[in-house]
Each structure stands twice: as structure tokens, then as C-alpha cells.
Design a protein around this motif. Sequence first.
Motif, mmCIF file in Angstrom:
data_model
loop_
_atom_site.group_PDB
_atom_site.id
_atom_site.type_symbol
_atom_site.label_atom_id
_atom_site.label_comp_id
_atom_site.label_asym_id
_atom_site.label_seq_id
_atom_site.Cartn_x
_atom_site.Cartn_y
_atom_site.Cartn_z
ATOM 1 N N ILE A 94 -7.287 -57.451 -4.105
ATOM 2 C CA ILE A 94 -7.760 -58.134 -2.900
ATOM 3 C C ILE A 94 -6.817 -57.854 -1.731
ATOM 4 C CG2 ILE A 94 -8.075 -60.417 -1.857
ATOM 5 C CD1 ILE A 94 -9.000 -61.339 -4.729
ATOM 6 N N LYS A 95 -5.534 -58.044 -1.966
ATOM 7 C CA LYS A 95 -4.535 -57.835 -0.921
ATOM 8 C C LYS A 95 -4.451 -56.364 -0.508
ATOM 9 C CE LYS A 95 0.346 -58.547 0.069
ATOM 10 N NZ LYS A 95 1.637 -59.010 -0.433
ATOM 11 N N GLN A 96 -4.422 -55.474 -1.498
ATOM 12 C CA GLN A 96 -4.277 -54.052 -1.208
ATOM 13 C C GLN A 96 -5.473 -53.496 -0.451
ATOM 14 O OE1 GLN A 96 -1.430 -51.873 -2.090
ATOM 15 N NE2 GLN A 96 -2.563 -51.029 -0.371
ATOM 16 N N SER A 97 -6.673 -53.871 -0.843
ATOM 17 C CA SER A 97 -7.851 -53.346 -0.157
ATOM 18 C C SER A 97 -7.934 -53.859 1.280
ATOM 19 C CB SER A 97 -9.134 -53.645 -0.932
ATOM 20 O OG SER A 97 -9.287 -55.008 -1.170
ATOM 21 N N LYS A 98 -7.460 -55.071 1.529
ATOM 22 C CA LYS A 98 -7.400 -55.593 2.910
ATOM 23 C C LYS A 98 -6.402 -54.771 3.726
ATOM 24 C CE LYS A 98 -7.588 -58.670 6.338
ATOM 25 N NZ LYS A 98 -7.226 -57.901 7.511
ATOM 26 N N GLN A 99 -5.242 -54.471 3.145
ATOM 27 C CA GLN A 99 -4.250 -53.647 3.845
ATOM 28 C C GLN A 99 -4.798 -52.259 4.145
ATOM 29 O OE1 GLN A 99 -0.938 -53.870 1.116
ATOM 30 N NE2 GLN A 99 0.019 -55.543 2.253
ATOM 31 N N TRP A 100 -5.473 -51.662 3.164
ATOM 32 C CA TRP A 100 -6.066 -50.347 3.396
ATOM 33 C C TRP A 100 -7.097 -50.399 4.507
ATOM 34 C CZ3 TRP A 100 -7.014 -49.701 -2.498
ATOM 35 C CH2 TRP A 100 -5.861 -49.180 -3.108
ATOM 36 N N SER A 101 -7.903 -51.449 4.508
ATOM 37 C CA SER A 101 -8.914 -51.612 5.555
ATOM 38 C C SER A 101 -8.252 -51.631 6.931
ATOM 39 C CB SER A 101 -9.708 -52.902 5.323
ATOM 40 O OG SER A 101 -10.601 -53.126 6.393
ATOM 41 N N ASP A 102 -7.197 -52.415 7.060
ATOM 42 C CA ASP A 102 -6.478 -52.500 8.337
ATOM 43 C C ASP A 102 -5.915 -51.142 8.745
ATOM 44 O OD1 ASP A 102 -7.037 -55.215 8.405
ATOM 45 O OD2 ASP A 102 -5.035 -55.823 7.736
ATOM 46 N N GLU A 103 -5.333 -50.420 7.800
ATOM 47 C CA GLU A 103 -4.749 -49.104 8.091
ATOM 48 C C GLU A 103 -5.814 -48.108 8.558
ATOM 49 O OE1 GLU A 103 -2.197 -47.412 5.047
ATOM 50 O OE2 GLU A 103 -1.597 -49.430 4.452
ATOM 51 N N ILE A 104 -6.922 -48.064 7.839
ATOM 52 C CA ILE A 104 -7.984 -47.113 8.176
ATOM 53 C C ILE A 104 -8.624 -47.483 9.511
ATOM 54 C CG2 ILE A 104 -10.215 -46.163 7.463
ATOM 55 C CD1 ILE A 104 -7.758 -45.153 5.848
ATOM 56 N N LEU A 105 -8.785 -48.760 9.767
ATOM 57 C CA LEU A 105 -9.328 -49.183 11.063
ATOM 58 C C LEU A 105 -8.404 -48.737 12.189
ATOM 59 C CD1 LEU A 105 -11.622 -50.586 12.500
ATOM 60 C CD2 LEU A 105 -10.394 -52.748 12.214
ATOM 61 N N ASN A 106 -7.104 -48.861 11.995
ATOM 62 C CA ASN A 106 -6.150 -48.376 12.998
ATOM 63 C C ASN A 106 -6.258 -46.867 13.175
ATOM 64 O OD1 ASN A 106 -4.920 -50.711 13.976
ATOM 65 N ND2 ASN A 106 -3.490 -50.785 12.274
ATOM 66 N N LEU A 107 -6.378 -46.140 12.077
ATOM 67 C CA LEU A 107 -6.506 -44.688 12.156
ATOM 68 C C LEU A 107 -7.781 -44.260 12.850
ATOM 69 C CD1 LEU A 107 -5.319 -43.545 8.606
ATOM 70 C CD2 LEU A 107 -4.157 -43.118 10.777
ATOM 71 N N SER A 108 -8.814 -45.061 12.768
ATOM 72 C CA SER A 108 -10.119 -44.707 13.339
ATOM 73 C C SER A 108 -10.078 -44.600 14.859
ATOM 74 C CB SER A 108 -11.185 -45.737 12.935
ATOM 75 O OG SER A 108 -11.054 -46.931 13.688
ATOM 76 N N GLY A 109 -9.158 -45.329 15.486
ATOM 77 C CA GLY A 109 -9.102 -45.345 16.935
ATOM 78 C C GLY A 109 -10.076 -46.328 17.564
ATOM 79 N N LEU A 110 -10.864 -46.998 16.756
ATOM 80 C CA LEU A 110 -11.858 -47.931 17.297
ATOM 81 C C LEU A 110 -11.224 -49.128 17.984
ATOM 82 C CD1 LEU A 110 -14.481 -47.845 14.392
ATOM 83 C CD2 LEU A 110 -14.696 -46.807 16.669
ATOM 84 N N LEU A 111 -10.051 -49.531 17.535
ATOM 85 C CA LEU A 111 -9.395 -50.693 18.147
ATOM 86 C C LEU A 111 -8.876 -50.369 19.554
ATOM 87 C CD1 LEU A 111 -7.403 -52.067 15.097
ATOM 88 C CD2 LEU A 111 -9.559 -52.909 16.037
ATOM 89 N N GLU A 112 -8.615 -49.109 19.798
ATOM 90 C CA GLU A 112 -8.101 -48.686 21.104
ATOM 91 C C GLU A 112 -9.141 -48.821 22.203
ATOM 92 O OE1 GLU A 112 -6.708 -44.716 20.479
ATOM 93 O OE2 GLU A 112 -5.312 -45.358 18.922
ATOM 94 N N SER A 113 -10.421 -48.795 21.848
ATOM 95 C CA SER A 113 -11.465 -48.849 22.841
ATOM 96 C C SER A 113 -11.870 -50.273 23.200
ATOM 97 C CB SER A 113 -12.694 -48.069 22.352
ATOM 98 O OG SER A 113 -13.192 -48.636 21.162
ATOM 99 N N LEU A 114 -11.213 -51.257 22.586
ATOM 100 C CA LEU A 114 -11.534 -52.669 22.889
ATOM 101 C C LEU A 114 -10.868 -53.130 24.155
ATOM 102 C CD1 LEU A 114 -11.307 -54.257 19.344
ATOM 103 C CD2 LEU A 114 -13.341 -53.580 20.592
#
Length: 117
Positions: A97-117
Motif C-alpha cells: 500500500i505504502k510503496q505503490s502510493k510512493q510510486w504513484s507520486d514519483e511517476i506523477l512527478n515524472l509525467s510533468g502534469l503537475l507543472e501545468s497546474l
Amino acid sequence: MRSLEDIKQRYLRDPISIRLGGLAANLLRVSSFAEHPDNQKAVSNLLRESEFFIEWAAPDAEVETQAKLAELQLQLALYYQRLSEIYQIQSERERLIKQSKQWSDEILNLSGLLESL
């Protein structure tokens, strides 16, 4: 039910940032679904689907992202292989549970989608 090829073709229509965002969402679903002991089959399916998402996204990603995705794909495969065991041990499921949440956060950061907010 949609075929794997249909899912792949739909997934590949999106730009790499959206594909990585979809992978991040899938990993967050793993975390959420794994909180419930009766969701082992759903978690198993999400892990496999995430492995495919990585396979399909990696060729279009930057080199650093490709390396991270390769590492993540290996980790997902290991969790997938041990899922029955993981579901029998509460602390192991909590680690997933913890690891998959961390991976999700990492991949979301890598996606660049947060930069466009």
C-alpha cells in the motif's frame, strides 16, 4: 471485455505525459484497493496492467524516465509473483500500500502534469 490490444491502442493515443499520469493513477488504485483484504484479484489485475502501461510508455519517455520505469516494472513483477503471500501477511500488504502510493507520486512527478497546474 476489451482486449489487451484495444487497451494498448487506446493508451498509445495519448501523449507520454498523459500515459504516465494514467500509470500513476493505476498505482494509486493499487494502493487503495490493497487496503481491503477481499481485493486481491483486483490488485493482481492492476499490477499486471501497470506492467503493460510501462512497456507501452517507456519507448517514448526520456532516458532517465525509462530507467525509472524499468526498475518499477521489475518491482511490480516481484509484487505480482508474491501477491498471495503478501495478502496473508498484514505488514506485507501495508508495505505494498505504502510503496505503490510512493510510486504513484514519483511517476506523477515524472509525467510533468503537475507543472501545468
